[in-house]
Design a protein around this motif. Structure first.
Motif, PDB file in Angstrom:
ATOM      1  N   ASP A   1       1.641   2.609   6.487  1.00 46.85           N
ATOM      2  CA  ASP A   1       1.070   1.104   6.776  1.00 46.85           C
ATOM      3  C   ASP A   1       2.083   0.848   7.632  1.00 46.85           C
ATOM      4  O   ASP A   1       3.436   0.430   7.186  1.00 46.85           O
ATOM      5  N   ARG A   2       1.273   0.117   8.850  1.00 47.62           N
ATOM      6  CA  ARG A   2       2.052  -0.619   9.630  1.00 47.62           C
ATOM      7  C   ARG A   2       2.253  -1.957   9.726  1.00 47.62           C
ATOM      8  O   ARG A   2       2.680  -2.614  10.872  1.00 47.62           O
ATOM      9  N   ASN A   3       1.353  -2.883   9.159  1.00 55.22           N
ATOM     10  CA  ASN A   3       1.259  -4.521   9.060  1.00 55.22           C
ATOM     11  C   ASN A   3       1.856  -4.664   7.866  1.00 55.22           C
ATOM     12  O   ASN A   3       3.062  -5.452   7.689  1.00 55.22           O
ATOM     13  N   VAL A   4       2.074  -4.219   6.236  1.00 54.56           N
ATOM     14  CA  VAL A   4       2.436  -4.365   4.928  1.00 54.56           C
ATOM     15  C   VAL A   4       3.793  -3.181   4.837  1.00 54.56           C
ATOM     16  O   VAL A   4       3.808  -1.748   4.636  1.00 54.56           O
ATOM     17  N   LEU A   5       4.698  -3.405   4.627  1.00 58.47           N
ATOM     18  CA  LEU A   5       6.113  -2.454   4.181  1.00 58.47           C
ATOM     19  C   LEU A   5       5.857  -1.208   2.548  1.00 58.47           C
ATOM     20  O   LEU A   5       5.022  -2.165   2.171  1.00 58.47           O
ATOM     21  N   PHE A   6       5.612  -0.047   3.252  1.00 58.52           N
ATOM     22  CA  PHE A   6       4.834   0.613   2.104  1.00 58.52           C
ATOM     23  C   PHE A   6       5.879   0.566   0.452  1.00 58.52           C
ATOM     24  O   PHE A   6       5.728   0.925  -0.542  1.00 58.52           O
ATOM     25  N   SER A   7       7.192   0.519   0.819  1.00 57.48           N
ATOM     26  CA  SER A   7       8.322  -0.429  -0.442  1.00 57.48           C
ATOM     27  C   SER A   7       7.876  -1.551  -1.068  1.00 57.48           C
ATOM     28  O   SER A   7       8.246  -2.201  -2.170  1.00 57.48           O
ATOM     29  N   GLN A   8       6.615  -1.971  -0.312  1.00 60.36           N
ATOM     30  CA  GLN A   8       6.328  -3.133  -1.564  1.00 60.36           C
ATOM     31  C   GLN A   8       5.808  -2.525  -2.788  1.00 60.36           C
ATOM     32  O   GLN A   8       5.853  -2.936  -3.399  1.00 60.36           O
ATOM     33  N   THR A   9       5.189  -1.814  -2.249  1.00 55.77           N
ATOM     34  CA  THR A   9       3.679  -1.452  -3.120  1.00 55.77           C
ATOM     35  C   THR A   9       5.023  -0.509  -4.377  1.00 55.77           C
ATOM     36  O   THR A   9       4.960  -0.886  -5.855  1.00 55.77           O
ATOM     37  N   VAL A  10       5.871   0.155  -3.644  1.00 59.28           N
ATOM     38  CA  VAL A  10       7.434   0.911  -4.494  1.00 59.28           C
ATOM     39  C   VAL A  10       7.755   0.425  -5.139  1.00 59.28           C
ATOM     40  O   VAL A  10       8.084   0.544  -6.491  1.00 59.28           O
ATOM     41  N   ARG A  11       8.077  -0.545  -4.572  1.00 57.68           N
ATOM     42  CA  ARG A  11       9.531  -2.346  -5.298  1.00 57.68           C
ATOM     43  C   ARG A  11       8.408  -1.836  -7.371  1.00 57.68           C
ATOM     44  O   ARG A  11       9.159  -2.336  -7.345  1.00 57.68           O
ATOM     45  N   LEU A  12       7.352  -2.253  -6.194  1.00 58.31           N
ATOM     46  CA  LEU A  12       6.305  -3.246  -7.143  1.00 58.31           C
ATOM     47  C   LEU A  12       6.446  -2.662  -8.767  1.00 58.31           C
ATOM     48  O   LEU A  12       6.355  -2.712  -9.734  1.00 58.31           O
ATOM     49  N   ALA A  13       5.631  -1.457  -8.282  1.00 57.91           N
ATOM     50  CA  ALA A  13       5.081  -0.337  -9.327  1.00 57.91           C
ATOM     51  C   ALA A  13       6.400   0.046 -10.340  1.00 57.91           C
ATOM     52  O   ALA A  13       6.268  -0.061 -11.293  1.00 57.91           O
ATOM     53  N   ALA A  14       7.348   0.097 -10.114  1.00 52.06           N
ATOM     54  CA  ALA A  14       8.666   1.116 -10.643  1.00 52.06           C
ATOM     55  C   ALA A  14       9.225  -0.515 -11.876  1.00 52.06           C
ATOM     56  O   ALA A  14       9.410  -0.679 -12.245  1.00 52.06           O
ATOM     57  N   ASP A  15       8.959  -1.491 -10.780  1.00 55.27           N
ATOM     58  CA  ASP A  15       9.898  -2.721 -11.443  1.00 55.27           C
ATOM     59  C   ASP A  15       8.472  -3.335 -12.352  1.00 55.27           C
ATOM     60  O   ASP A  15       9.025  -3.728 -13.664  1.00 55.27           O
ATOM     61  N   LEU A  16       7.011  -3.603 -12.487  1.00 59.00           N
ATOM     62  CA  LEU A  16       6.155  -3.299 -13.264  1.00 59.00           C
ATOM     63  C   LEU A  16       6.368  -2.326 -14.584  1.00 59.00           C
ATOM     64  O   LEU A  16       6.001  -2.925 -16.104  1.00 59.00           O
ATOM     65  N   ARG A  17       6.082  -1.848 -14.767  1.00 53.79           N
ATOM     66  CA  ARG A  17       6.424  -0.058 -15.645  1.00 53.79           C
ATOM     67  C   ARG A  17       7.905  -0.332 -16.325  1.00 53.79           C
ATOM     68  O   ARG A  17       8.041  -0.805 -17.310  1.00 53.79           O
ATOM     69  N   HIS A  18       8.878  -1.032 -15.493  1.00 57.05           N
ATOM     70  CA  HIS A  18      10.082  -1.413 -16.575  1.00 57.05           C
ATOM     71  C   HIS A  18      10.181  -2.106 -17.508  1.00 57.05           C
ATOM     72  O   HIS A  18      10.273  -1.821 -18.050  1.00 57.05           O
ATOM     73  N   ARG A  19       8.736  -2.919 -16.981  1.00 52.72           N
ATOM     74  CA  ARG A  19       8.754  -4.094 -17.966  1.00 52.72           C
ATOM     75  C   ARG A  19       7.366  -3.613 -18.853  1.00 52.72           C
ATOM     76  O   ARG A  19       7.441  -4.251 -19.635  1.00 52.72           O
ATOM     77  N   GLY A  20       7.305  -2.723 -18.622  1.00 51.94           N
ATOM     78  CA  GLY A  20       5.983  -2.168 -19.605  1.00 51.94           C
ATOM     79  C   GLY A  20       4.374  -3.142 -19.308  1.00 51.94           C
ATOM     80  O   GLY A  20       3.914  -2.276 -20.017  1.00 51.94           O
ATOM     81  N   VAL A  21       4.246  -3.206 -18.848  1.00 54.76           N
ATOM     82  CA  VAL A  21       3.048  -3.377 -17.361  1.00 54.76           C
ATOM     83  C   VAL A  21       2.022  -2.001 -17.144  1.00 54.76           C
ATOM     84  O   VAL A  21       2.818  -1.382 -16.679  1.00 54.76           O
ATOM     85  N   PRO A  22       0.890  -2.018 -17.219  1.00 49.63           N
ATOM     86  CA  PRO A  22      -0.175  -1.073 -16.970  1.00 49.63           C
ATOM     87  C   PRO A  22      -0.606  -0.859 -15.623  1.00 49.63           C
ATOM     88  O   PRO A  22      -0.294  -2.029 -14.891  1.00 49.63           O
ATOM     89  N   VAL A  23       0.157   0.039 -15.190  1.00 48.71           N
ATOM     90  CA  VAL A  23       0.186   0.528 -13.127  1.00 48.71           C
ATOM     91  C   VAL A  23      -0.560   1.405 -13.474  1.00 48.71           C
ATOM     92  O   VAL A  23      -0.646   2.434 -13.772  1.00 48.71           O
ATOM     93  N   GLU A  24      -1.318   1.584 -12.610  1.00 44.69           N
ATOM     94  CA  GLU A  24      -2.445   2.671 -12.096  1.00 44.69           C
ATOM     95  C   GLU A  24      -2.176   2.046 -10.375  1.00 44.69           C
ATOM     96  O   GLU A  24      -1.982   1.329 -10.069  1.00 44.69           O
TER      97      GLU A  24
END
Length: 796
Positions: free
Chosen positions: A731-754
């Motif tokens: 992705d050249r518009n939005v950092l891929f790390s945005q999704t990496v960080r969000l997925a990890a933090d949501l899973r840590h809180r028990g939110v269902p992530v696909e």
């Protein structure tokens, strides 16, 4: 041929016949209808008129197969390339030679805006895959064979010289030139324009096209020995763009970007001389040649130093139009915007923002009224600008004080005639979410422009052919945008320019008519009271225009709110002229065919509704006030009897992904599930606000804190609803790390992530099959999470 002003007009008998069967057929039809079918319509764009021969070119993407097409008012439309693969190599920057015999374009997505050094290659084609320029000679068609496609590697933004025998292009920010004649040598001024007669340091000629990455597609490509030589035309600091050839072809104007400032340069081919046009400390751009080639007009803006201020500022140091003498470079200010609304420049969709007409006047966009309109400067006399797109004394002029208005969208000219598209709505208020074509009044005494097209369709992206006919894109709610030709503007008679581009799935002249519906315009209040426009898609069995409506099945349906990206966008009452939103519109239609109520929201900070709406106070990283629109959309759906208030979801991409995530993070009690495609989740990370600055008076830490608090990442503790995250890792518009960080933090809180990640895919997915996969997964996710079992049905 057909009357252009005629409505789309379905026959009443056909409506009754179909509607009577809807209760029986809807579930069966929905089960048969696929995402692949919904996204099967060919997408056409970049209509580009030739200077001669009444020709026009464009590109069409047909399920990932991208090709260049050519047509004329007296010649049939046909593809001039034969790419047969969904290979992810895009087409851009279509350019004609002056004799309309040669055509060039950019192919492939380059590394600009990315930390990667290679061009995008989501199809994993054998490398190296490089962005390149392709060109053809249409005279080869007369010899009864397809034109050979020649290639120049590591090149983009082509521009033919006046003789058509040379091609100027950009490579790594520098200006280069190629001799297109077979077995040519670039050594003397006689061999090609811009030869190094003054010892400016030209490199040795380079053979072009030796390893084109697209030979596998079925298009015939030239070998390196047949494509001539290339060399760097001039060596200057900065990064070049905005190439503009003089009327006589003897000189080249360009923009040289230098970071916090930019210059306009003029290069003379015969002498190799480079002259800077009235250089200063501003951002100079959009050079426009006078008809006699003796002067250059250009725009000058005062740089905005703050990293995010231009996202919300409504006024500032006024921009200006300057005119410079080409021979000396000396210049003067010709016109300056007034303080207040319009003091900051806002562009229209056009190749040129300054249009120097043959009569000596200069036409340009300006937001003086708070809405983007066209104005004209006369060649001599006072510096006052007069309105073009509305009359000076017209009752239909946009009014900032009234709080309502319409805007000019795309603009084109042949230096004599002017044509533009607009969402002007004085005859039909629903046109605020459509586009129609307009031109200046035929009579000089008239105060109002002339409407060229009207009705329930959408018309945009006009191109003026050399014989006076007009090509443009026309579509509707159920008919995809496609090229049409208005042969006789006086009588407004039009026909499809390329009828063979008809979609594969067609019923009674309308694209997949049993499935697609007519979205209806709606307005609703945001949580803070601002009126928000949108379009609502009701499943076909709920359409109020049908004689039979199954009221029982039209109650308590699941709903999905769609947030477009941008955010400088506006969704329409039909197909969109940008491919990303063309396909998003199709997916919204697909969701409606599955029994969802879909609300497409034109939230604040979008275009089409004026300066104050676009430059919304404290939006995005400066406060996230669009959350009021996110909240208002859900509250509005809860008031509709068709909607089950417990089964409302959201989806969006890019900026729409940000708002989807914001809605899930702050309002999981309202939004039960969401699909977030490549969204921004932490503004402070995306805008590099963590970096320190020594700018006086700027509290960078405070700005970063505000940006973070405006982001979904700040509200993860209240995020409970499941989410599907989709992104390409190139992705050249939005950092891929945005999704990496969000997925990890949501899973840590028990939110269902696909999640679904596409390796080496960019922001706007280049592979058609990836869009099908993404939307199929999104539909299945929303159906599972919102308990949809059949079209219009719910799980028991």
């Amino acid at each position: 041929m057909q009357r252009f002003f005629g409505a789309r007009g379905r026959a009443i008998g056909r409506i009754v016949a179909v509607s009577a069967l809807l209760p029986v057929l809807t579930a069966t039809l929905a089960a048969q209808f696929t995402v692949s079918e919904a996204l099967s319509a060919p997408f056409s764009n970049q209509l580009t008129a030739a200077p001669a021969k009444a020709r026009v070119a464009w590109f069409t993407d047909s399920e990932g197969r991208r090709n260049v097409w050519v047509a004329g008012s007296r010649e049939a439309a046909r593809p001039v390339t034969a790419n047969t693969a969904d290979d992810g190599q895009d087409i851009d920057d279509i350019a004609w030679s002056r004799d309309a015999e040669r055509l060039a374009w950019t192919r492939g997505t380059g590394p600009a805006g990315s930390e990667h050094t290679m061009a995008a290659n989501p199809a994993e084609l054998p490398g190296p895959v490089r962005q390149h320029v392709e060109w053809i000679d249409l005279r080869e068609e007369q010899q009864r064979h397809a034109p050979v496609v020649h290639s120049i590697p590591e090149a983009h933004t082509p521009l033919f010289t006046a003789d058509g025998n040379h091609l100027i292009f950009l490579r790594r920010g520098a200006i280069w030139i190629a001799d297109l004649r077979p077995s040519s040598a670039l050594g003397t001024a006689q061999s090609q324009p811009g030869a190094d007669s003054n010892g400016s340091g030209a490199t040795q000629p380079e053979r072009a096209g030796a390893d084109d990455p697209d030979d596998r597609t079925g298009t015939s490509h030239a070998s390196g020995a047949d494509t001539g030589s290339v060399r760097q035309l001039l060596f200057v600091r900065g990064s070049a763009r905005g190439l503009r050839l003089s009327p006589d072809g003897a000189q080249l104007a360009f923009v040289s970007e230098r970071g916090d400032h930019s210059f306009i340069g003029v290069f003379t081919f015969a002498t190799g001389q480079l002259t800077w046009m009235d250089p200063g400390t501003g951002l100079d751009h959009d050079p426009a040649w006078s008809p006699d080639g003796k002067q250059i007009a250009f725009l000058r803006e005062v740089p905005i130093v703050s990293p995010i201020a231009d996202r919300w500022m409504r006024e500032g140091d006024p921009w200006s139009i300057r005119i410079a003498d080409v021979s000396s470079g000396t210049g003067r200010e010709r016109w300056r915007a007034q303080p207040g609304p319009g003091s900051l420049f806002h562009e229209v969709n056009a190749h040129d923002q300054l249009l120097w007409m043959r009569d000596g006047s200069v036409v340009f966009p300006w937001e003086k009224t708070g809405f983007v309109q066209l104005y004209r400067l006369q060649p001599v006399g006072e510096a006052a600008a007069t309105p073009v797109s509305f009359g000076a004394n017209s009752n239909n002029a946009p009014s900032e004080t009234a709080g309502t208005g319409w805007e000019v969208d795309s603009v084109t000219t042949d230096s004599e005639h002017l044509l533009w598209s607009s969402n002007r709505y004085d005859r039909d208020p629903n046109n605020v979410d459509r586009r129609h074509l307009w031109r200046p009044a035929a009579e000089a005494s008239s105060i109002a422009p002339e409407q060229v097209t009207a009705g329930g369709e959408i018309e945009t992206s006009p191109a003026l052919l050399s014989d006076g006919s007009i090509a443009y894109l026309q579509g509707s709610a159920t008919q995809p945008l496609a090229p049409v030709l208005l042969r006789d503007p006086m009588h407004r008679l039009m026909n499809r320019l390329a009828p063979q581009l008809q979609p594969r799935y067609v019923a009674r002249d309308h694209f997949i008519e049993p499935y697609f519906v007519d979205p209806q315009p709606v307005e609703f209040p945001a949580a803070d009271g601002i009126r928000i426009h949108g379009q609502i898609f009701l499943p076909r069995f709920c359409e109020k225009t049908l004689p039979y409506v199954d009221q029982a099945r039209c109650a308590h349906l699941p709903a999905v709110v769609f947030f477009h990206g941008g955010s400088r966008r506006q969704m329409l009452l039909g197909y969109h002229p940008m491919q990303y939103y063309f396909q998003a519109y199709e997916f919204n239609q697909y969701l409606a065919s599955r029994g969802f109520i879909v609300l497409s929201v034109n939230y604040r900070s979008g275009v089409g509704y004026g300066l104050n709406f676009r430059q919304a106070l404290n939006y995005g990283a400066n406060g996230g006030t669009e959350d009021n629109d996110v909240l208002g959309a859900a509250k509005y759906l809860q008031t509709r009897p068709e909607v089950d208030s417990k089964r409302i979801g959201a989806w969006g991409g890019s900026y729409g992904g940000y708002l989807t995530a914001l809605g899930l993070a702050r309002h999981s009690d309202l939004y039960a599930a969401g699909v977030d495609l490549h969204g921004v989740h932490d503004w402070s990370l995306e805008l590099d606000l963590w970096r320190p600055t020594d700018e006086p008076g700027v509290d960078q830490a405070a700005i970063a804190r505000r940006a973070f608090q405006s982001s979904p990442m700040a509200n993860l503790d209240t995020w409970k609803s499941p989410v599907l995250l989709i992104q390409g890792d190139d992705d050249r518009n939005v950092l891929f790390s945005q999704t990496v960080r969000l997925a990890a933090d949501l899973r840590h809180r028990g939110v269902p992530v696909e999640e679904k990640v596409f390796p080496d895919e960019v922001h706007d997915f280049l592979l058609h099959r990836n869009w099908i996969t993404a939307y199929q997964l999104a539909a299945e996710f929303l159906e599972r999470k919102l308990s949809v079992t059949t079209a219009g049905g719910a799980a028991p």
